[in-house]
Design a protein around this motif. Structure first.
Motif, PDB file in Angstrom:
ATOM      1  N   MET A  30     -12.319  -5.233  -8.425  1.00 34.77           N
ATOM      2  CA  MET A  30     -10.787  -5.100  -8.770  1.00 34.77           C
ATOM      3  C   MET A  30     -10.294  -6.509  -9.418  1.00 34.77           C
ATOM      4  N   ALA A  31      -9.467  -6.340 -10.367  1.00 32.71           N
ATOM      5  CA  ALA A  31      -9.050  -7.612 -10.921  1.00 32.71           C
ATOM      6  C   ALA A  31      -7.536  -7.909 -10.323  1.00 32.71           C
ATOM      7  N   ASN A  32      -6.974  -9.162 -10.437  1.00 32.80           N
ATOM      8  CA  ASN A  32      -5.706  -9.648 -10.289  1.00 32.80           C
ATOM      9  C   ASN A  32      -5.109  -9.600 -11.583  1.00 32.80           C
ATOM     10  N   VAL A  33      -3.918  -8.786 -11.943  1.00 35.03           N
ATOM     11  CA  VAL A  33      -3.473  -8.719 -13.379  1.00 35.03           C
ATOM     12  C   VAL A  33      -1.968  -9.114 -13.362  1.00 35.03           C
ATOM     13  N   ILE A  34      -1.581  -9.929 -14.252  1.00 35.46           N
ATOM     14  CA  ILE A  34      -0.149 -10.360 -14.403  1.00 35.46           C
ATOM     15  C   ILE A  34       0.151  -9.661 -16.017  1.00 35.46           C
ATOM     16  N   ILE A  35       1.247  -8.957 -15.602  1.00 32.99           N
ATOM     17  CA  ILE A  35       1.883  -8.186 -16.995  1.00 32.99           C
ATOM     18  C   ILE A  35       3.196  -8.654 -17.105  1.00 32.99           C
ATOM     19  N   THR A  36       3.537  -8.944 -18.329  1.00 30.30           N
ATOM     20  CA  THR A  36       5.069  -9.215 -18.586  1.00 30.30           C
ATOM     21  C   THR A  36       5.600  -8.241 -19.465  1.00 30.30           C
ATOM     22  N   GLY A  37       7.038  -8.127 -19.413  1.00 34.04           N
ATOM     23  CA  GLY A  37       7.763  -6.924 -20.214  1.00 34.04           C
ATOM     24  C   GLY A  37       7.399  -5.663 -19.377  1.00 34.04           C
ATOM     25  N   THR A  38       7.512  -5.447 -18.450  1.00 35.75           N
ATOM     26  CA  THR A  38       6.949  -4.069 -17.532  1.00 35.75           C
ATOM     27  C   THR A  38       8.185  -3.053 -17.245  1.00 35.75           C
ATOM     28  N   SER A  39       9.399  -3.476 -17.701  1.00 36.12           N
ATOM     29  CA  SER A  39      10.697  -2.448 -17.500  1.00 36.12           C
ATOM     30  C   SER A  39      10.514  -1.359 -18.225  1.00 36.12           C
ATOM     31  N   ARG A  40       9.967  -1.104 -19.308  1.00 38.91           N
ATOM     32  CA  ARG A  40       9.751   0.173 -20.139  1.00 38.91           C
ATOM     33  C   ARG A  40       8.495   0.067 -21.119  1.00 38.91           C
ATOM     34  N   GLY A  41       8.242   1.141 -21.755  1.00 38.42           N
ATOM     35  CA  GLY A  41       7.412   1.229 -22.791  1.00 38.42           C
ATOM     36  C   GLY A  41       5.961   0.886 -22.296  1.00 38.42           C
ATOM     37  N   ILE A  42       5.111   0.267 -23.182  1.00 34.93           N
ATOM     38  CA  ILE A  42       3.949  -0.126 -23.013  1.00 34.93           C
ATOM     39  C   ILE A  42       3.516  -0.815 -21.767  1.00 34.93           C
ATOM     40  N   GLY A  43       4.410  -1.714 -21.312  1.00 39.33           N
ATOM     41  CA  GLY A  43       4.341  -2.644 -20.167  1.00 39.33           C
ATOM     42  C   GLY A  43       4.561  -1.850 -18.810  1.00 39.33           C
ATOM     43  N   LEU A  44       5.413  -0.864 -18.856  1.00 39.70           N
ATOM     44  CA  LEU A  44       5.504  -0.085 -17.738  1.00 39.70           C
ATOM     45  C   LEU A  44       4.282   0.670 -17.587  1.00 39.70           C
ATOM     46  N   GLU A  45       3.734   1.355 -18.730  1.00 38.50           N
ATOM     47  CA  GLU A  45       2.760   2.330 -18.421  1.00 38.50           C
ATOM     48  C   GLU A  45       1.453   1.577 -18.318  1.00 38.50           C
ATOM     49  N   LEU A  46       1.420   0.156 -18.557  1.00 35.26           N
ATOM     50  CA  LEU A  46       0.244  -0.807 -18.257  1.00 35.26           C
ATOM     51  C   LEU A  46       0.177  -0.976 -16.886  1.00 35.26           C
ATOM     52  N   ALA A  47       1.436  -1.181 -16.431  1.00 35.20           N
ATOM     53  CA  ALA A  47       1.308  -1.510 -14.942  1.00 35.20           C
ATOM     54  C   ALA A  47       0.948  -0.315 -14.082  1.00 35.20           C
ATOM     55  N   GLN A  48       1.336   0.604 -14.378  1.00 33.87           N
ATOM     56  CA  GLN A  48       0.967   1.916 -13.862  1.00 33.87           C
ATOM     57  C   GLN A  48      -0.623   2.324 -13.728  1.00 33.87           C
ATOM     58  N   LEU A  49      -1.064   1.970 -14.864  1.00 31.52           N
ATOM     59  CA  LEU A  49      -2.450   2.467 -15.169  1.00 31.52           C
ATOM     60  C   LEU A  49      -3.296   1.221 -14.323  1.00 31.52           C
ATOM     61  N   PHE A  50      -3.074   0.180 -14.561  1.00 31.17           N
ATOM     62  CA  PHE A  50      -3.897  -0.827 -13.785  1.00 31.17           C
ATOM     63  C   PHE A  50      -3.800  -0.496 -12.248  1.00 31.17           C
ATOM     64  N   ALA A  51      -2.710  -0.266 -11.964  1.00 33.16           N
ATOM     65  CA  ALA A  51      -2.561  -0.088 -10.161  1.00 33.16           C
ATOM     66  C   ALA A  51      -3.247   1.225  -9.882  1.00 33.16           C
ATOM     67  N   ASP A  52      -2.979   2.281 -10.859  1.00 33.43           N
ATOM     68  CA  ASP A  52      -3.702   3.402 -10.217  1.00 33.43           C
ATOM     69  C   ASP A  52      -5.102   3.352 -10.296  1.00 33.43           C
ATOM     70  N   ASP A  53      -5.735   2.462 -11.075  1.00 34.90           N
ATOM     71  CA  ASP A  53      -7.181   2.145 -10.911  1.00 34.90           C
ATOM     72  C   ASP A  53      -7.730   1.242  -9.948  1.00 34.90           C
ATOM     73  N   GLY A  54      -6.561   0.851  -9.228  1.00 36.90           N
ATOM     74  CA  GLY A  54      -6.902   0.140  -7.859  1.00 36.90           C
ATOM     75  C   GLY A  54      -6.720  -1.432  -8.186  1.00 36.90           C
ATOM     76  N   HIS A  55      -6.300  -1.963  -9.190  1.00 37.94           N
ATOM     77  CA  HIS A  55      -6.414  -3.463  -9.574  1.00 37.94           C
ATOM     78  C   HIS A  55      -4.875  -3.808  -9.079  1.00 37.94           C
ATOM     79  N   GLU A  56      -4.788  -5.043  -8.547  1.00 31.77           N
ATOM     80  CA  GLU A  56      -3.504  -5.798  -8.182  1.00 31.77           C
ATOM     81  C   GLU A  56      -2.815  -6.236  -9.351  1.00 31.77           C
ATOM     82  N   VAL A  57      -1.367  -5.845  -9.262  1.00 33.39           N
ATOM     83  CA  VAL A  57      -0.640  -6.187 -10.723  1.00 33.39           C
ATOM     84  C   VAL A  57       0.684  -6.539 -10.100  1.00 33.39           C
ATOM     85  N   LEU A  58       0.823  -7.786 -10.697  1.00 32.70           N
ATOM     86  CA  LEU A  58       2.296  -8.273 -10.783  1.00 32.70           C
ATOM     87  C   LEU A  58       2.843  -8.273 -11.949  1.00 32.70           C
ATOM     88  N   ALA A  59       4.019  -7.250 -11.846  1.00 32.87           N
ATOM     89  CA  ALA A  59       4.412  -6.856 -13.163  1.00 32.87           C
ATOM     90  C   ALA A  59       6.050  -7.618 -13.142  1.00 32.87           C
TER      91      ALA A  59
END
Length: 226
Positions: free
Chosen positions: A1-30
């Motif tokens: 599992m990866a440690n992932v940083i994503i910027t711009g996560t309040s809406r749109g693509i960023g919000l979806e990305l954070a959820q997808l990575f987290a649902d897959d078991g990765h650790e996300v800093l949003a």
């Protein structure tokens, strides 16, 4: 599992990305200025705090979080962006500069802060736009936005060359129109063919595997012609 940083996560693509990575078991800093949408998810694999990409004190908070909680960062997705649709002659110097502060200087600052914590096989993925690709179709009103998106394409190519011996890898995706809140605000009534969720699925897969095949590359992600 990866440690992932994503910027711009309040809406749109960023919000979806954070959820997808987290649902897959990765650790996300949003990271986003408004972290309420992320906080409301209450996801066990997502950490967040209010974050302004242009503020040095917030960059320090990000750095401190990584130092205290993770041994390293595997993926950085520079997704935060500011879109301005305004005639060039009506765009103030302050407005032009603000777009660059987010889309260029902010991307550079976040990347610079995180690079020492990334693994050799890590992946820095920056989200650009087809409007920033030389020779692509251009639209009036996007002088600040599209030129800033062109700048991060060149930055990506330069970073890949500069760090080719030590890693990580750097790539940039130039997106076509995606149905997001930001698109609706800039172009009211326009309907894109791809949803934020669909694009996020593609970006996640590329972020996880693209560095095996690409470094310093611009990949257009658009199903429209031209």
């Amino acid at each position: 599992m990866a440690n992932v940083i994503i910027t711009g996560t309040s809406r749109g693509i960023g919000l979806e990305l954070a959820q997808l990575f987290a649902d897959d078991g990765h650790e996300v800093l949003a990271l986003s200025r408004n972290d309420s949408p992320i906080s409301k998810l209450n996801h066990k694999h997502i950490s967040s705090f209010p974050f302004d990409i242009t503020q040095s004190e917030d960059l320090k908070k990000m750095n401190d979080f990584v130092t205290e909680n993770w041994e390293s960062v595997d993926i950085l997705i520079n997704n935060a962006g500011k879109l301005l649709n305004k005639h060039f002659l009506d765009t103030s110097a302050q407005e032009f500069e603000q777009v660059y502060k987010v889309n260029v200087f902010g991307v550079a600052a976040v990347t610079k802060a995180i690079l020492p914590k990334m693994t050799k096989n890590g992946h820095v993925l920056t989200i650009s736009s087809m409007g920033g690709v030389q020779g692509s179709m251009k639209f009036p009103g996007l002088s600040a936005y599209s030129s800033s998106k062109a700048a991060v394409i060149t930055l990506t190519e330069l970073w890949a060359e500069e760090f080719k011996e030590t890693g990580p890898s750097f790539n940039v995706l130039a997106l076509g129109a995606v149905q997001t809140e930001m698109l609706e605000e800039a172009f009211p009534g326009y309907t894109a063919r791809n949803s934020a969720f669909e694009m996020a699925e593609y970006i996640m897969e590329f972020a996880l595997t693209g560095q095996r095949f690409y470094n310093g590359k611009l990949l257009p992600v658009s199903n429209s012609t031209p």
